[in-house]
Scaffold this active site. Structure first.
Site, PDB file in Angstrom:
ATOM      1  N   LYS A 189     -45.529  10.131  14.423  1.00  0.00           N
ATOM      2  CA  LYS A 189     -45.553  11.382  15.404  1.00  0.00           C
ATOM      3  C   LYS A 189     -43.996  10.901  15.966  1.00  0.00           C
ATOM      4  O   LYS A 189     -43.705  10.080  16.527  1.00  0.00           O
ATOM      5  CB  LYS A 189     -46.197  10.936  16.557  1.00  0.00           C
ATOM      6  CG  LYS A 189     -46.117  12.295  17.711  1.00  0.00           C
ATOM      7  CD  LYS A 189     -46.661  11.813  18.974  1.00  0.00           C
ATOM      8  CE  LYS A 189     -45.413  11.177  19.584  1.00  0.00           C
ATOM      9  NZ  LYS A 189     -44.281  12.218  20.167  1.00  0.00           N
ATOM     10  N   GLU A 263     -41.183  -1.863  19.390  1.00  0.00           N
ATOM     11  CA  GLU A 263     -39.612  -2.175  19.532  1.00  0.00           C
ATOM     12  C   GLU A 263     -39.230  -1.338  20.810  1.00  0.00           C
ATOM     13  O   GLU A 263     -39.066   0.054  20.769  1.00  0.00           O
ATOM     14  CB  GLU A 263     -39.166  -1.390  18.256  1.00  0.00           C
ATOM     15  CG  GLU A 263     -39.585  -2.063  16.807  1.00  0.00           C
ATOM     16  CD  GLU A 263     -38.617  -3.765  16.801  1.00  0.00           C
ATOM     17  OE1 GLU A 263     -37.872  -3.776  17.332  1.00  0.00           O
ATOM     18  OE2 GLU A 263     -39.052  -4.356  15.802  1.00  0.00           O
ATOM     19  N   CYS A 297     -30.602   1.436  21.218  1.00  0.00           N
ATOM     20  CA  CYS A 297     -31.664   0.285  22.010  1.00  0.00           C
ATOM     21  C   CYS A 297     -30.463  -1.004  21.747  1.00  0.00           C
ATOM     22  O   CYS A 297     -30.739  -1.786  22.872  1.00  0.00           O
ATOM     23  CB  CYS A 297     -32.724   0.099  21.116  1.00  0.00           C
ATOM     24  SG  CYS A 297     -32.436  -0.003  19.369  1.00  0.00           S
ATOM     25  N   GLU A 395     -31.598  -0.133  31.738  1.00  0.00           N
ATOM     26  CA  GLU A 395     -31.309   0.406  30.645  1.00  0.00           C
ATOM     27  C   GLU A 395     -30.756   1.942  30.906  1.00  0.00           C
ATOM     28  O   GLU A 395     -31.569   3.051  31.132  1.00  0.00           O
ATOM     29  CB  GLU A 395     -32.330   0.688  29.467  1.00  0.00           C
ATOM     30  CG  GLU A 395     -31.753   1.000  28.330  1.00  0.00           C
ATOM     31  CD  GLU A 395     -32.963   1.147  27.242  1.00  0.00           C
ATOM     32  OE1 GLU A 395     -34.003   1.904  27.589  1.00  0.00           O
ATOM     33  OE2 GLU A 395     -32.636   0.824  25.876  1.00  0.00           O
TER      34      GLU A 395
HETATM   35  P1  NAD Z   1     -40.072   7.304  25.109  1.00  0.00           P
HETATM   36  O1  NAD Z   1     -40.698   5.884  25.397  1.00  0.00           O
HETATM   37  O2  NAD Z   1     -40.205   8.232  25.954  1.00  0.00           O
HETATM   38  O3  NAD Z   1     -40.775   7.876  23.629  1.00  0.00           O
HETATM   39  C1  NAD Z   1     -41.079   7.246  22.580  1.00  0.00           C
HETATM   40  C2  NAD Z   1     -41.983   7.975  21.838  1.00  0.00           C
HETATM   41  O4  NAD Z   1     -43.362   7.886  22.416  1.00  0.00           O
HETATM   42  C3  NAD Z   1     -41.921   9.598  21.622  1.00  0.00           C
HETATM   43  O5  NAD Z   1     -42.152   9.786  20.290  1.00  0.00           O
HETATM   44  C4  NAD Z   1     -42.783   9.936  22.790  1.00  0.00           C
HETATM   45  O6  NAD Z   1     -43.225  11.507  22.565  1.00  0.00           O
HETATM   46  C5  NAD Z   1     -43.898   9.004  22.725  1.00  0.00           C
HETATM   47  N1  NAD Z   1     -45.057   8.779  23.925  1.00  0.00           N
HETATM   48  C6  NAD Z   1     -44.366   9.053  25.180  1.00  0.00           C
HETATM   49  N2  NAD Z   1     -45.666   8.851  25.983  1.00  0.00           N
HETATM   50  C7  NAD Z   1     -46.601   8.306  25.160  1.00  0.00           C
HETATM   51  C8  NAD Z   1     -47.890   8.006  25.292  1.00  0.00           C
HETATM   52  N3  NAD Z   1     -48.511   8.005  26.634  1.00  0.00           N
HETATM   53  N4  NAD Z   1     -48.630   7.597  24.217  1.00  0.00           N
HETATM   54  C9  NAD Z   1     -48.206   7.618  23.069  1.00  0.00           C
HETATM   55  N5  NAD Z   1     -46.875   8.115  22.764  1.00  0.00           N
HETATM   56  C10 NAD Z   1     -46.199   8.588  23.631  1.00  0.00           C
HETATM   57  O7  NAD Z   1     -38.533   6.722  24.229  1.00  0.00           O
HETATM   58  P2  NAD Z   1     -37.436   7.935  24.270  1.00  0.00           P
HETATM   59  O8  NAD Z   1     -36.754   8.311  25.387  1.00  0.00           O
HETATM   60  O9  NAD Z   1     -37.800   8.758  23.007  1.00  0.00           O
HETATM   61  O10 NAD Z   1     -36.460   6.846  23.486  1.00  0.00           O
HETATM   62  C11 NAD Z   1     -35.630   5.980  24.104  1.00  0.00           C
HETATM   63  C12 NAD Z   1     -36.173   4.410  24.431  1.00  0.00           C
HETATM   64  O11 NAD Z   1     -36.300   3.839  23.075  1.00  0.00           O
HETATM   65  C13 NAD Z   1     -35.103   3.607  24.965  1.00  0.00           C
HETATM   66  O12 NAD Z   1     -35.632   2.782  25.745  1.00  0.00           O
HETATM   67  C14 NAD Z   1     -34.498   2.733  23.894  1.00  0.00           C
HETATM   68  O13 NAD Z   1     -34.171   1.390  24.054  1.00  0.00           O
HETATM   69  C15 NAD Z   1     -35.774   2.789  23.050  1.00  0.00           C
HETATM   70  N6  NAD Z   1     -35.736   2.333  21.509  1.00  0.00           N
HETATM   71  C16 NAD Z   1     -35.913   1.101  21.023  1.00  0.00           C
HETATM   72  C17 NAD Z   1     -35.335   0.900  19.800  1.00  0.00           C
HETATM   73  C18 NAD Z   1     -35.855  -0.640  19.093  1.00  0.00           C
HETATM   74  O14 NAD Z   1     -35.918  -0.869  17.935  1.00  0.00           O
HETATM   75  N7  NAD Z   1     -36.276  -1.435  20.046  1.00  0.00           N
HETATM   76  C19 NAD Z   1     -34.773   1.686  18.958  1.00  0.00           C
HETATM   77  C20 NAD Z   1     -34.687   2.810  19.525  1.00  0.00           C
HETATM   78  C21 NAD Z   1     -35.046   3.266  20.626  1.00  0.00           C
END
Ligand code: NAD
Length: 492
Positions: A189, A263, A297, A395
């Site tokens: 997803k 992650e 990230c 962040e």
């Molecule tokens: P997000 O947490 O809003 O969404 C991430 C994913 O989770 C999306 O696909 C979203 O649709 C899904 N999601 C949202 N609510 C959900 C739920 N209730 N159940 C299941 N899935 C759900 O993050 P974002 O805004 O897309 O990305 C930015 C964040 O990701 C930042 O905090 C960044 O640091 C982090 N990030 C971490 C890494 C890493 O390797 N540690 C890499 C890239 C991004």
């Protein structure tokens, strides 16, 4: 850029993605509801994609389960799977222009960055894990029980992979490549903001010979993700995203006693010591916070500078940062494109307003760049922040750098470790002993010395503290998609 240019880009992308469709069991299925995908460099609509319902997700999990149970993929030898994965790498390279066009349009990434990093790393991952697929041998042990024993490494089954908006290709590949190498099947997803390359990759994986049902793609937002988390047919969740959604993921998946890798968010410090090579250090500082418009990230948005250098570094940064080329992601010379969407831009601007309200000084940037209606934020440097300000602790996820002075090594380490996150960190020094000493004291999954964002499929990274647990990349990621089974044979 004009609306006409955007239409040209849509013409490039449209035939290559399957708008409004889900990829389930090797077939494209029309969705029953849809959401818009926006070009962040103009704010215009690119296309719409399906929002998978709970039933769609359930069908995708069933397809992945059937593909796993059929043994068509898991039962192949590692070498046979390796051949298919290697073909994926070759196709990614052959179709690089399409992937760059789709990813740059969808995320706003500069094409030069997208080609050199996103697409190259995607191919690199499939190559790397194709090699590791051939090394999944278990161990044979002699034991003093008139028996001998061997330990098999087996796939987990159906993997639910949930990915964020900022590096769609790389972060999905970092899950799909090792999961497939180990013989698992996958339901992916992608993020609702940037789902297009996942659909194109489904086509590429199929073309490379990945059997039907082995990789399924369900586009959609939180509701779709939630359905995947809760589906009883999923054996493991691999989640990358924010710490808030990661915590929720841990609760849901933990209650079901399924393995999960998380992650999550980061907020890395970049320490410039007074013995640093200043030219190189400034380059690393800028790269650390403007790379991918700061939507990384492992970005380094917290600059810590040795007191004697503080004024000098601020002076150099002001001019250097203002000179970084920002603009149309399809211009080969662009270094900073737009942020990926309006929500990302608004959030970053709110943090800049907060810094101003707290009396901090905006050294450069601090405002939206008015260009073609895109979501551009000028790279921003903020001085005079206090270590406990939200602007420092939280962040921001945009091209925003805060700068703080430090007195000595102990204070630098203390400040660097003072947020809830622990994903990455970096230091700039010419003193080798200091490099090793400080790297060991920084609480982070990866530490860069004298550069930033050097990543390779062979080198694992991941979080400590609120940045999550588990590792991606390297042999560690392969382990995260396998379990072991020991067989003990009595010799009588
Ligand atoms: P997000 O947490 O809003 O969404 C991430 C994913 O989770 C999306 O696909 C979203 O649709 C899904 N999601 C949202 N609510 C959900 C739920 N209730 N159940 C299941 N899935 C759900 O993050 P974002 O805004 O897309 O990305 C930015 C964040 O990701 C930042 O905090 C960044 O640091 C982090 N990030 C971490 C890494 C890493 O390797 N540690 C890499 C890239 C991004």
């Amino acid at each position: 850029m004009t609306a006409t240019d955007s239409q040209v880009r849509q013409a490039v992308v449209r035939p290559q993605v399957q708008p409004g469709e889900l990829f389930i069991g090797g077939e494209w299925r029309a969705g029953t509801r849809h959401s818009d995908v926006i070009d962040p460099s103009t704010g215009h609509l690119i296309t719409t994609v399906a929002e998978a319902t709970e039933d769609d997700v359930h069908d995708a999990v069933r397809a992945a389960r059937a593909a796993f149970d059929s043994g068509q993929w898991a039962g192949m030898s590692g070498r046979e799977r390796a051949r298919v994965l290697y073909r994926v790498a070759e196709l990614v390279r052959r179709r690089a222009d399409e992937l760059v066009a789709v990813e740059s349009l969808d995320v706003g990434k500069p094409v030069a960055l997208c080609r050199a990093v996103d697409v190259a790393t995607t191919a690199g991952h499939f190559e790397y894990y194709s090699a590791l697929a051939q090394s999944l041998d278990g161990a044979v042990r002699d034991i003093p029980l008139n028996a001998h024993a061997y330990t098999r490494r087996e796939p987990l089954g159906v993997v639910g992979a949930i990915t964020p908006f900022n590096f769609p290709l790389i972060l999905s590949t970092a899950k799909i490549a090792p999961a497939l190498a180990a013989g698992n099947t996958v339901v992916h997803k992608p993020a609702p903001d940037t789902p297009l390359s996942a659909l194109l990759m489904a086509e590429i994986l199929t073309e490379a010979g990945v059997p039907d049902g082995v990789v399924n793609v369900v586009t959609g937002g939180a509701e779709t993700g939630e359905a995947l988390l809760r589906d009883p047919g999923v054996d493991k969740i691999a989640f990358t995203g924010s710490t808030a959604v990661g915590r929720h993921t841990a609760e849901v998946v933990g209650a079901a006693l399924k393995p999960v890798t998380l992650e999550l968010g980061g907020n890395a410090a970049n320490i410039v010591f007074d013995d640093a090579d200043l030219d190189k250090a400034i380059g690393a500082v800028i790269k650390a916070f403007v790379f991918n418009s700061g939507q990384f990230c492992m970005a380094g948005p917290r600059l810590l500078v040795a007191e004697p250098l503080y004024d000098t570094v601020l002076g150099i940064l002001g001019d250097a940062v203002a000179g970084v080329p920002i603009g149309d992601p399809f211009d080969e010379t662009t270094v900073i494109g737009p942020m990926a969407g309006e929500r990302q831009l608004t959030k970053a601007l709110e943090y800049i307003d907060l810094a101003r309200a707290e009396g901090a000084k905006v050294v450069t940037g601090g405002d939206r760049l008015d260009l073609n209606g895109g979501y551009y934020l000028r790279p921003t440097v903020i001085a005079g922040v206090s270590a406990d300000s939200r602007v420092v602790q939280e962040e921001i996820f945009g091209p925003v750098l805060t700068v703080q002075p430090f007195k000595d090594e102990d204070e630098a380490v203390m400040l660097a470790n003072s947020t809830p996150y622990g994903l990455a960190a970096g230091l700039q020094t010419q003193n080798v002993s200091r490099a090793h000493r400080v790297a060991a004291r920084l609480r982070a999954g990866i530490v860069w010395v004298n550069d930033w964002a050097l990543l390779d499929p062979a080198v694992p990274f991941g979080g400590v503290k609120q940045s999550g647990f588990g590792r991606e990349y390297g042999p560690e990621a392969l382990s995260a998609y396998t379990t072991t089974k020991s067989v003990v044979i009595c010799l009588d």
